[in-house]
Design a protein around this motif. Sequence first.
Motif, mmCIF file in Angstrom:
data_model
loop_
_atom_site.group_PDB
_atom_site.id
_atom_site.type_symbol
_atom_site.label_atom_id
_atom_site.label_comp_id
_atom_site.label_asym_id
_atom_site.label_seq_id
_atom_site.Cartn_x
_atom_site.Cartn_y
_atom_site.Cartn_z
ATOM 1 N N THR A 33 0.653 -1.201 0.003
ATOM 2 C CA THR A 33 -0.131 -0.033 0.112
ATOM 3 C C THR A 33 0.930 1.354 0.115
ATOM 4 O O THR A 33 0.685 2.327 -0.669
ATOM 5 C CB THR A 33 -0.993 0.118 1.163
ATOM 6 O OG1 THR A 33 -0.245 -0.339 2.421
ATOM 7 C CG2 THR A 33 -2.221 -0.765 0.896
ATOM 8 N N GLY A 34 1.894 1.277 0.556
ATOM 9 C CA GLY A 34 2.924 2.234 0.610
ATOM 10 C C GLY A 34 3.319 2.766 -0.901
ATOM 11 O O GLY A 34 3.239 4.038 -1.466
ATOM 12 N N LEU A 37 0.464 3.931 -2.719
ATOM 13 C CA LEU A 37 0.037 5.417 -2.196
ATOM 14 C C LEU A 37 1.297 6.414 -2.914
ATOM 15 O O LEU A 37 0.925 7.583 -3.269
ATOM 16 C CB LEU A 37 0.185 5.585 -0.584
ATOM 17 C CG LEU A 37 -1.095 5.031 -0.248
ATOM 18 C CD1 LEU A 37 -0.609 5.031 1.429
ATOM 19 C CD2 LEU A 37 -2.229 6.019 -0.147
ATOM 20 N N ARG A 38 2.740 5.781 -2.878
ATOM 21 C CA ARG A 38 3.651 6.720 -3.369
ATOM 22 C C ARG A 38 3.588 6.934 -5.038
ATOM 23 O O ARG A 38 3.487 8.049 -5.271
ATOM 24 C CB ARG A 38 4.723 6.053 -3.265
ATOM 25 C CG ARG A 38 5.412 6.581 -1.829
ATOM 26 C CD ARG A 38 7.102 5.926 -1.636
ATOM 27 N NE ARG A 38 7.045 4.683 -1.509
ATOM 28 C CZ ARG A 38 6.642 4.026 -0.437
ATOM 29 N NH1 ARG A 38 6.575 4.570 0.867
ATOM 30 N NH2 ARG A 38 6.860 2.685 -0.375
ATOM 31 N N MET A 52 1.575 11.003 4.671
ATOM 32 C CA MET A 52 2.697 10.232 4.672
ATOM 33 C C MET A 52 3.935 11.111 4.846
ATOM 34 O O MET A 52 5.216 10.203 5.353
ATOM 35 C CB MET A 52 2.650 9.958 2.963
ATOM 36 C CG MET A 52 1.493 8.796 2.787
ATOM 37 S SD MET A 52 1.702 8.495 1.024
ATOM 38 C CE MET A 52 3.080 7.225 0.735
ATOM 39 N N SER A 56 2.823 9.946 9.535
ATOM 40 C CA SER A 56 1.249 9.474 10.081
ATOM 41 C C SER A 56 0.825 8.338 9.060
ATOM 42 O O SER A 56 1.043 8.404 8.055
ATOM 43 C CB SER A 56 0.411 10.721 10.266
ATOM 44 O OG SER A 56 1.018 11.486 10.978
ATOM 45 N N VAL A 58 -2.145 7.284 6.776
ATOM 46 C CA VAL A 58 -3.397 7.589 5.680
ATOM 47 C C VAL A 58 -4.735 6.878 6.173
ATOM 48 O O VAL A 58 -4.503 5.953 6.715
ATOM 49 C CB VAL A 58 -3.008 7.054 4.387
ATOM 50 C CG1 VAL A 58 -4.008 7.380 3.331
ATOM 51 C CG2 VAL A 58 -1.743 7.940 4.040
ATOM 52 N N VAL A 63 -7.005 3.584 2.075
ATOM 53 C CA VAL A 63 -6.088 2.468 1.799
ATOM 54 C C VAL A 63 -6.969 1.146 1.726
ATOM 55 O O VAL A 63 -6.725 0.289 0.429
ATOM 56 C CB VAL A 63 -5.001 2.197 2.986
ATOM 57 C CG1 VAL A 63 -3.807 3.154 2.715
ATOM 58 C CG2 VAL A 63 -5.449 2.171 4.347
ATOM 59 N N GLY A 84 2.720 -4.088 4.479
ATOM 60 C CA GLY A 84 2.238 -2.588 4.919
ATOM 61 C C GLY A 84 0.853 -2.466 5.197
ATOM 62 O O GLY A 84 0.254 -1.438 4.909
ATOM 63 N N TYR A 85 0.136 -3.552 4.955
ATOM 64 C CA TYR A 85 -1.324 -3.489 5.075
ATOM 65 C C TYR A 85 -1.893 -5.068 5.331
ATOM 66 O O TYR A 85 -1.351 -6.045 4.911
ATOM 67 C CB TYR A 85 -1.988 -3.339 3.653
ATOM 68 C CG TYR A 85 -3.550 -3.205 3.659
ATOM 69 C CD1 TYR A 85 -4.131 -2.047 4.014
ATOM 70 C CD2 TYR A 85 -4.298 -4.528 3.459
ATOM 71 C CE1 TYR A 85 -5.897 -2.099 4.096
ATOM 72 C CE2 TYR A 85 -5.644 -4.565 3.491
ATOM 73 C CZ TYR A 85 -6.394 -3.270 3.875
ATOM 74 O OH TYR A 85 -7.399 -3.347 3.796
ATOM 75 N N ARG A 87 -2.782 -2.202 8.639
ATOM 76 C CA ARG A 87 -1.839 -1.389 9.711
ATOM 77 C C ARG A 87 -2.819 -1.164 10.995
ATOM 78 O O ARG A 87 -2.127 -0.516 11.889
ATOM 79 C CB ARG A 87 -1.154 -0.156 9.242
ATOM 80 C CG ARG A 87 0.221 -0.354 8.444
ATOM 81 C CD ARG A 87 0.319 0.946 7.866
ATOM 82 N NE ARG A 87 2.008 1.340 7.984
ATOM 83 C CZ ARG A 87 2.666 1.161 6.819
ATOM 84 N NH1 ARG A 87 2.297 0.805 5.691
ATOM 85 N NH2 ARG A 87 4.061 1.574 6.824
ATOM 86 N N GLN A 91 -8.679 -2.060 9.373
ATOM 87 C CA GLN A 91 -7.976 -2.580 8.134
ATOM 88 C C GLN A 91 -8.048 -3.907 7.808
ATOM 89 O O GLN A 91 -8.415 -4.574 7.065
ATOM 90 C CB GLN A 91 -6.712 -1.984 7.896
ATOM 91 C CG GLN A 91 -6.646 -0.381 7.559
ATOM 92 C CD GLN A 91 -5.133 -0.026 7.143
ATOM 93 O OE1 GLN A 91 -4.276 -0.681 6.773
ATOM 94 N NE2 GLN A 91 -5.116 1.482 7.336
ATOM 95 N N ARG A 160 13.712 8.060 0.260
ATOM 96 C CA ARG A 160 12.131 8.221 0.847
ATOM 97 C C ARG A 160 12.064 9.490 1.405
ATOM 98 O O ARG A 160 12.898 9.890 2.338
ATOM 99 C CB ARG A 160 11.557 7.098 1.432
ATOM 100 C CG ARG A 160 11.007 6.281 0.478
ATOM 101 C CD ARG A 160 10.881 4.819 1.282
ATOM 102 N NE ARG A 160 9.665 5.101 2.289
ATOM 103 C CZ ARG A 160 9.027 4.217 3.021
ATOM 104 N NH1 ARG A 160 8.977 2.876 2.625
ATOM 105 N NH2 ARG A 160 7.940 4.703 3.748
HETATM 106 P P1 AMP Z 1 5.565 2.146 3.874
HETATM 107 O O1 AMP Z 1 5.886 2.033 2.195
HETATM 108 O O2 AMP Z 1 4.547 0.782 3.899
HETATM 109 O O3 AMP Z 1 6.126 2.310 4.831
HETATM 110 O O4 AMP Z 1 4.445 3.481 3.792
HETATM 111 C C1 AMP Z 1 4.761 4.504 3.752
HETATM 112 C C2 AMP Z 1 3.453 5.502 4.335
HETATM 113 O O5 AMP Z 1 2.381 5.457 3.364
HETATM 114 C C3 AMP Z 1 3.285 5.132 5.928
HETATM 115 O O6 AMP Z 1 4.132 5.713 6.800
HETATM 116 C C4 AMP Z 1 1.701 5.797 5.805
HETATM 117 O O7 AMP Z 1 1.553 7.051 5.470
HETATM 118 C C5 AMP Z 1 1.205 5.259 4.453
HETATM 119 N N1 AMP Z 1 0.829 3.959 4.431
HETATM 120 C C6 AMP Z 1 1.042 2.819 3.694
HETATM 121 N N2 AMP Z 1 0.225 1.752 4.028
HETATM 122 C C7 AMP Z 1 -0.712 2.132 4.706
HETATM 123 C C8 AMP Z 1 -1.762 1.599 5.524
HETATM 124 N N3 AMP Z 1 -1.964 0.402 5.483
HETATM 125 N N4 AMP Z 1 -2.460 2.265 6.413
HETATM 126 C C9 AMP Z 1 -2.206 3.722 6.507
HETATM 127 N N5 AMP Z 1 -1.304 4.243 6.022
HETATM 128 C C10 AMP Z 1 -0.424 3.573 4.974
#
Ligand code: AMP
Length: 220
Positions: A33-34, A37-38, A52, A56, A58, A63, A84-85, A87, A91, A160
């Motif tokens: 999910t990260g 989102l990116r 992000m 914090s 999202v 997500v 990453g999901y 979290r 969810q 990042r």
């Molecule tokens: P990651 O790449 O998994 O470290 O995610 C980077 C950022 O994306 C996190 O610090 C959150 O801001 C957001 N994010 C990713 N996955 C989630 C999730 N499942 N729930 C909420 N925020 C998420």
Amino acid sequence: MALDLVFLGPPGAGKGTQARKLAEAFGLAQLSTGDALRAAAEAGTKAGKAAMKAGSLVSDEIVNAIVAETIDTEEYVNGAIFDGYPRTLAQAAELDLILKSRGRHLSLVLSLEVDDMMVVQRISGRFTCGNCGEGYHNNFKQTKTEGQCDQCGGTDFKRRADDNADAVATRLAEYHRETAPLIEYYREQNKTQSVNAMQAIDKIASDLSTLVKNAGIQPV
Ligand code: AMP
């Protein structure tokens, strides 16, 4: 039958690195999910982008919607390694519903255990290839030829925006408050298996592979 797995662990535990290796070895597809989102950052909401950047979470709605949409794409018909999901508990409950409504269920939850000091060491210093996404670290995993990706030969590397000290502290706090309780949530369903993720990358990969095989899942 589709095979769905979850990777749990604090930021910097190596979820992305290990999910990538495991996906390759077992013919599964990684769903981060990260990363999603990116990739969607331009199209994403202002609130999501700000969260992000600060480290914090999202909102669950955003997500959950990404996962519900992505899982129906061709890539994930045989299953997903969720990286990453979920979290949060909300969810996790939603993931159960998403899978159930598609006749699927979670087979295994792999928990990567790392202490907070190691998290900070790992995160400060990591970077990825801008072309193929391979991960590196200033101290722990350098490129074999300086400035050149071992995998694809790319010369463009990225760090990042949320890998800075303030955002890391927030990400760790969010992890302990919101995500760590999921280890127990899934343990009660007999799904959690833990790995010592303070070991060398290849040793962690082989421990994970053993757990997956023990769950009756075979490499391709
Ligand atoms: P990651 O790449 O998994 O470290 O995610 C980077 C950022 O994306 C996190 O610090 C959150 O801001 C957001 N994010 C990713 N996955 C989630 C999730 N499942 N729930 C909420 N925020 C998420």
